[in-house]
Scaffold this active site. Sequence first.
Site, PDB file in Angstrom:
ATOM      1  N   GLY A 241      22.456  12.291  33.072  1.00 39.87           N
ATOM      2  CA  GLY A 241      22.001  11.857  31.759  1.00 39.87           C
ATOM      3  C   GLY A 241      20.906  10.820  31.910  1.00 39.87           C
ATOM      4  O   GLY A 241      20.248  10.713  32.959  1.00 39.87           O
ATOM      5  N   SER A 242      20.735  10.032  30.868  1.00 36.36           N
ATOM      6  CA  SER A 242      19.631   9.071  30.859  1.00 36.36           C
ATOM      7  C   SER A 242      19.946   7.889  31.775  1.00 36.36           C
ATOM      8  O   SER A 242      21.113   7.560  32.018  1.00 36.36           O
ATOM      9  CB  SER A 242      19.405   8.574  29.429  1.00 36.36           C
ATOM     10  OG  SER A 242      20.590   7.945  28.966  1.00 36.36           O
ATOM     11  N   THR A 243      18.900   7.247  32.233  1.00 38.73           N
ATOM     12  CA  THR A 243      19.066   6.091  33.121  1.00 38.73           C
ATOM     13  C   THR A 243      19.831   4.981  32.403  1.00 38.73           C
ATOM     14  O   THR A 243      20.716   4.347  32.993  1.00 38.73           O
ATOM     15  CB  THR A 243      17.683   5.617  33.611  1.00 38.73           C
ATOM     16  OG1 THR A 243      17.122   6.682  34.410  1.00 38.73           O
ATOM     17  CG2 THR A 243      17.782   4.359  34.454  1.00 38.73           C
ATOM     18  N   GLY A 246      23.468   5.821  32.251  1.00 43.62           N
ATOM     19  CA  GLY A 246      23.964   5.754  33.638  1.00 43.62           C
ATOM     20  C   GLY A 246      24.220   4.323  34.080  1.00 43.62           C
ATOM     21  O   GLY A 246      25.245   4.030  34.718  1.00 43.62           O
ATOM     22  N   GLU A 263      22.818  11.236  38.342  1.00 44.49           N
ATOM     23  CA  GLU A 263      21.618  12.083  38.236  1.00 44.49           C
ATOM     24  C   GLU A 263      20.911  11.692  36.948  1.00 44.49           C
ATOM     25  O   GLU A 263      21.366  12.043  35.861  1.00 44.49           O
ATOM     26  CB  GLU A 263      22.019  13.570  38.197  1.00 44.49           C
ATOM     27  CG  GLU A 263      22.677  14.076  39.457  1.00 44.49           C
ATOM     28  CD  GLU A 263      21.692  14.291  40.595  1.00 44.49           C
ATOM     29  OE1 GLU A 263      20.470  14.125  40.391  1.00 44.49           O
ATOM     30  OE2 GLU A 263      22.152  14.614  41.702  1.00 44.49           O
ATOM     31  N   CYS A 297      14.800  17.461  33.543  1.00 44.76           N
ATOM     32  CA  CYS A 297      14.699  16.154  34.219  1.00 44.76           C
ATOM     33  C   CYS A 297      13.607  16.152  35.262  1.00 44.76           C
ATOM     34  O   CYS A 297      12.940  15.139  35.464  1.00 44.76           O
ATOM     35  CB  CYS A 297      16.038  15.803  34.860  1.00 44.76           C
ATOM     36  SG  CYS A 297      16.636  17.101  35.967  1.00 44.76           S
ATOM     37  N   GLU A 395       9.844   8.551  30.104  1.00 42.00           N
ATOM     38  CA  GLU A 395      10.295   9.943  30.109  1.00 42.00           C
ATOM     39  C   GLU A 395      10.274  10.468  28.678  1.00 42.00           C
ATOM     40  O   GLU A 395      11.055  10.015  27.836  1.00 42.00           O
ATOM     41  CB  GLU A 395      11.713  10.017  30.678  1.00 42.00           C
ATOM     42  CG  GLU A 395      12.172  11.440  30.850  1.00 42.00           C
ATOM     43  CD  GLU A 395      13.617  11.544  31.333  1.00 42.00           C
ATOM     44  OE1 GLU A 395      14.481  10.821  30.806  1.00 42.00           O
ATOM     45  OE2 GLU A 395      13.869  12.360  32.236  1.00 42.00           O
TER      46      GLU A 395
END
Length: 492
Positions: A241-243, A246, A263, A297, A395
Amino acid sequence: MTGLDIPRRKTIAPGQLLIDGHWRDGASGETTTTSDPTTEEVITTIAKASAEEAGEAVEAARRAFEDGPWGRMHHEERAKILFRVADLLDERADDFAVREAMDMGMPYHDFRDTIMPFCSGLFRFHGALAMSALDGSYRTSYERDIRILTRREPLGVVAAITPFNFPLTLSVSKIAPALAAGNTIVHKPASDTPLTALALGRVMLDAGLPDGAYNLVTGGGGTIGDALVRDPRIDKIAFTGSTAVGQGIMRSGAETMKHLTMELGGKSPNIIFADADIDAAVQAAFWGIFWNKGEVCVAGSRLLVERTCYDEVVEKLSRLAEKAVLGDPLDPATQVGPIASRAEYDKVLGYVEQGKQTARLTAGGGTRRINGTGLFIEPTVFADATNDIAISREEIFGPVLPVIPFDDEEDAIRIAIDTPYGLASGIQTGDLGRGLRLADRIKAGTVWLNTWHKYHPNAPFGGYKMSGYGREQGREAWESYTQYKSIWANLN
Ligand code: NAP
């Protein structure tokens, strides 16, 4: 494909929870909906689990691991079930492809022809690994009557928390290695795209997976996702998922010392040198960013082009982008489908507007409706971009590409690695030596030379820097769901 084979939208039954081998509605009766981004209509309702129900799923997974057949089953028996899962995925490929097209807007054929074989291949690959004996036995030079036995053991219960894009692939890339290693699973798919997870749950039961080995809970990330991350009965969080999310999971998971695979996001540079086959490089750039409408991604979301071929590349790429066929993902002619949800659509359009203020629009920049509906954004190219503007740094996760000029190799590598992310990258050049030399210097988990979007169950995949850590695919993925135990035996 013949006209008779053209897939159609279908009625999808309301989504339920799968806990301990049984489908059931949420106890509160609360549901949410999932919508089709092409028609903008609701597809079906989805049960909303409470934190308590997520806990019940964890308990079922824990039992299946500690007492139930899965945790104690011989690895060859586990492998047989995983091979059956793979066969059922192949048999039901059409159903999965229609669900992904309706839910995520991915062209049916892309999914049917590339994603599905990859997903079933992952179960076969990890099933085969489960068959291989990796335990070892050693002796020491200083105590001849001591034997050391090293065992790879499963971690226990794994929570797989997966994103809205490529929902099946990114679920399977966690679930296959985790099950193969003997772990049990609680899976929380993204709220926007749960339909293939529901079909996967049925496959698991039909393949003979014992009760509790795979549990599926649907509902909000902030409630049940967070509950799973904090639950002490869970040993590992496998997250894509998104940083930002995460990072939150890492913080919350620290309390109970979770194993983690992260990831996360990307802003991957694709470098075109003037010595490349320019037409092939433009194709790689086009599919690199516009495949699955940029909701990828590892999209090649920053294009770096040597000045001596810059105008030619921008021109050819922009014409290709303008000719791209937008449409219903179930239409075989469609190359680019709709953005998966309204929230993502609005976010991407915000970046398109920023791009218009900071770079030169050479293709796209607008929205489309197909038969009066749909969240379609035109493949959009911005020339004369610099690496410090928002569309080059953040992103976007949509079909929007900034094109940045560079002078020479050093300049290219400087710009390429000037990003917080490190997920993927690409180098298009006629000089393979140069490609390999630069591949060594790029800080990213994947480097594609004269190509883009190549994947295989055997090839480790994951990020450097803010794109995360840990690897999916390959033996490395399987290993990350295991831990070593050393047993010392005194033979006297
Ligand atoms: P996201 O918003 O981070 O959500 C990912 C998952 O986390 C969803 O299931 C979400 O549930 C859940 N979640 C949200 N908040 C949570 C919390 N507090 N605790 C636990 N779980 C929580 O990401 P997304 O928008 O779905 O996916 C796009 C992102 O994923 C992009 O950044 C993309 O680059 C990244 N991605 C990375 C890879 C890779 O392999 N590196 C691959 C694909 C995508 P809800 O849906 O219910 O909110």
